[in-house]
Design an enzyme around this catalytic site. Structure first.
Site, PDB file in Angstrom:
ATOM      1  N   PHE A 132       0.815  -1.083  -0.018  1.00 37.12           N
ATOM      2  CA  PHE A 132       0.068  -0.039  -0.096  1.00 37.12           C
ATOM      3  C   PHE A 132       0.707   1.346  -0.036  1.00 37.12           C
ATOM      4  O   PHE A 132       1.727   1.351   1.010  1.00 37.12           O
ATOM      5  CB  PHE A 132      -0.998   0.095   1.176  1.00 37.12           C
ATOM      6  N   ASP A 217       9.382   2.939   1.619  1.00 40.01           N
ATOM      7  CA  ASP A 217       8.147   3.800   2.097  1.00 40.01           C
ATOM      8  C   ASP A 217       7.979   3.401   3.560  1.00 40.01           C
ATOM      9  O   ASP A 217       7.510   2.297   4.138  1.00 40.01           O
ATOM     10  CB  ASP A 217       6.943   3.162   1.286  1.00 40.01           C
ATOM     11  N   LYS A 246       2.521  10.042   7.770  1.00 36.33           N
ATOM     12  CA  LYS A 246       1.647   9.888   8.997  1.00 36.33           C
ATOM     13  C   LYS A 246       2.132  10.439  10.517  1.00 36.33           C
ATOM     14  O   LYS A 246       1.721  11.376  10.600  1.00 36.33           O
ATOM     15  CB  LYS A 246       1.729   8.132   9.265  1.00 36.33           C
TER      16      LYS A 246
HETATM   17  C1  PLP Z   1      -0.820   5.408   4.876  1.00 38.40           C
HETATM   18  C2  PLP Z   1       0.219   5.165   4.140  1.00 38.40           C
HETATM   19  C3  PLP Z   1       0.450   5.818   2.948  1.00 38.40           C
HETATM   20  C4  PLP Z   1      -0.506   6.928   2.110  1.00 38.40           C
HETATM   21  O1  PLP Z   1      -0.391   8.181   3.099  1.00 38.40           O
HETATM   22  P1  PLP Z   1      -1.612   9.170   2.999  1.00 38.40           P
HETATM   23  O2  PLP Z   1      -1.107  10.251   4.161  1.00 38.40           O
HETATM   24  O3  PLP Z   1      -2.630   8.557   3.660  1.00 38.40           O
HETATM   25  O4  PLP Z   1      -1.686   9.604   1.747  1.00 38.40           O
HETATM   26  C5  PLP Z   1       1.454   5.509   2.119  1.00 38.40           C
HETATM   27  N1  PLP Z   1       2.330   4.302   2.241  1.00 38.40           N
HETATM   28  C6  PLP Z   1       2.204   3.778   3.315  1.00 38.40           C
HETATM   29  C7  PLP Z   1       2.952   2.459   3.786  1.00 38.40           C
HETATM   30  C8  PLP Z   1       1.097   3.930   4.321  1.00 38.40           C
HETATM   31  O5  PLP Z   1       0.839   3.373   5.445  1.00 38.40           O
END
Ligand code: PLP
Length: 378
Positions: A132, A217, A246
């Site tokens: 994700f 990420d 986050k």
């Molecule tokens: C939550 C998340 C995103 C997206 O972040 P948003 O602030 O919701 O756009 C991208 N990568 C990972 C691993 C995430 O957990």
């Protein structure tokens, strides 16, 4: 306003995208949230791994008030000090050269996609099954789940998905057109999927050998969540690009893409709000507090305790690293609702209940959680 009224307003006026839990929050303090009737909940998912310092941490509130009274926005036509101070701090603690600030996680991934393309001149990115990375069209193209992707095709071309936690399959998917590999050190949204020890290190060695950029990420795993400041520190690797989000603002929207050995050229990327002084001032306070209060270490220690008690004390099927944990249950949704009945907030991915408490929790909060989940048949 009672709960029913709030629910009705949402149904009538709000985009139907969210599947909500039956709690309407009024305010928060520390590790607790209070609903509109004053009922107190132990917050064990912290706004999806966001509120690392809990709710309304005095230092954060103070910074918001101070900076809001000084300067909120200027655009990037002008220099502002908070932006550069945060840039200096983040590049130092990540050992990266430079940073591009964003408003959230998905934008950090978008910045990474553009940067790997402009740097390498290549179009192909390899992402992981179950990954994700966000919901805007670029990051969505790197997100695995069909239910997020399918209605919006065609997406960004040139994305290949390979099995997570399998270096051989990843290596054989690399071609002369591959610009980068992107992955989460632990897959969060997929339900806390933890690769084998050594996987990340092998991916780093292999991508270096193949001349392919590695994008990590850490939007969810970053800032102490897994028991280190960044999850890549568990394996002592350094990514070429690091995406954060986050927890970075403890709830104030901000994200970042940090990188080394490359850079955008003028006007290749931008944003009206990105790196605005309020977000940056808040984030600096958050990052400094996480470091000064030793929260990564606390996360590691309490995480070990919680995991041991969940597994050995309660006989549950749990996995995790630091305070990022998943518990396998018969019915994820039902368990989350049962925990709400017992004044505990968690979220779920299918039949995994996800535990992502503020990193400021103490043993007594862990014990309260254990007592509450222990009283359920899951
Ligand atoms: C939550 C998340 C995103 C997206 O972040 P948003 O602030 O919701 O756009 C991208 N990568 C990972 C691993 C995430 O957990």
């Amino acid at each position: 306003m009672n709960f029913k009224k709030i629910e009705d307003l949402e149904k009538k006026y709000y985009a139907g995208v969210f599947s909500r839990l039956p709690v309407a929050v009024d305010h928060g303090k520390g590790v607790y949230l209070y609903d509109v009737k004053g009922k107190r909940y132990l917050d064990f998912f912290a706004g999806i791994a966001v509120n690392v310092l809990g709710h309304c941490h005095p230092k954060v509130t103070k910074t918001i008030a101070k900076q809001a009274g000084m300067l909120v926005h200027t655009s990037n036509w002008l220099y502002t000090k908070p932006q550069l101070e945060l840039a200096k701090l983040l590049t130092k603690i990540t050992k990266q050269d430079r940073v591009f600030f964003t408003n959230d996680g998905t934008e950090a991934v978008e910045a990474a996609i553009k940067l790997v393309r402009s740097t390498t001149g290549k179009k192909e990115i390899i992402a992981m099954k179950n990954a994700f990375h966000g919901r805007t069209l670029g990051s969505l193209s790197l997100t695995w789940d069909e239910k997020f992707r399918k209605p919006f095709e065609p997406l960004v071309p040139g994305v290949k998905f390979v099995e997570y936690n399998n270096v051989k399959k990843l290596e054989s998917a690399i071609t002369g057109n591959t610009a980068a590999v992107i992955l989460e050190p632990i897959q969060g949204e997929a339900g806390v999927i933890i690769p084998d020890v050594g996987y990340l290190k092998k991916v780093r060695e292999m991508t270096e050998r193949e001349g392919v950029l590695l994008v990590l990420d850490e939007v969810q795993t970053g800032l102490g969540r897994t028991g280190k400041l960044f999850a890549y520190e568990h394996e002592d690797v350094k990514p070429d690009i690091l995406c954060l989000g986050k927890a970075l603002g403890n709830g104030f929207p901000i994200g970042a893409a940090l990188y080394n050995g490359m850079d955008f050229k003028t006007v290749e990327h931008g944003g009206t709000f990105v790196g605005n002084p309020l977000a940056c001032a808040v984030s600096k306070t958050v990052v400094e507090t996480v470091i000064n209060e030793n929260l990564p270490k606390k996360s590691a220690k309490l995480g070990l305790y919680l995991l041991k008690e969940l597994k050995e004390g309660l006989g549950l099927r749990a996995r995790g690293r630091g305070l990022m944990m998943g518990i396998e249950v018969k019915d994820g949704k039902k368990t989350v609702l049962d925990l709400i009945e017992r004044s505990v907030l968690t979220i779920h991915t299918k039949n995994t209940v996800r535990i992502l408490p503020p990193l400021i929790i103490e043993k007594k909060h862990a014990d309260l959680f254990l007592e509450r989940i222990g009283s359920l048949r899951v």
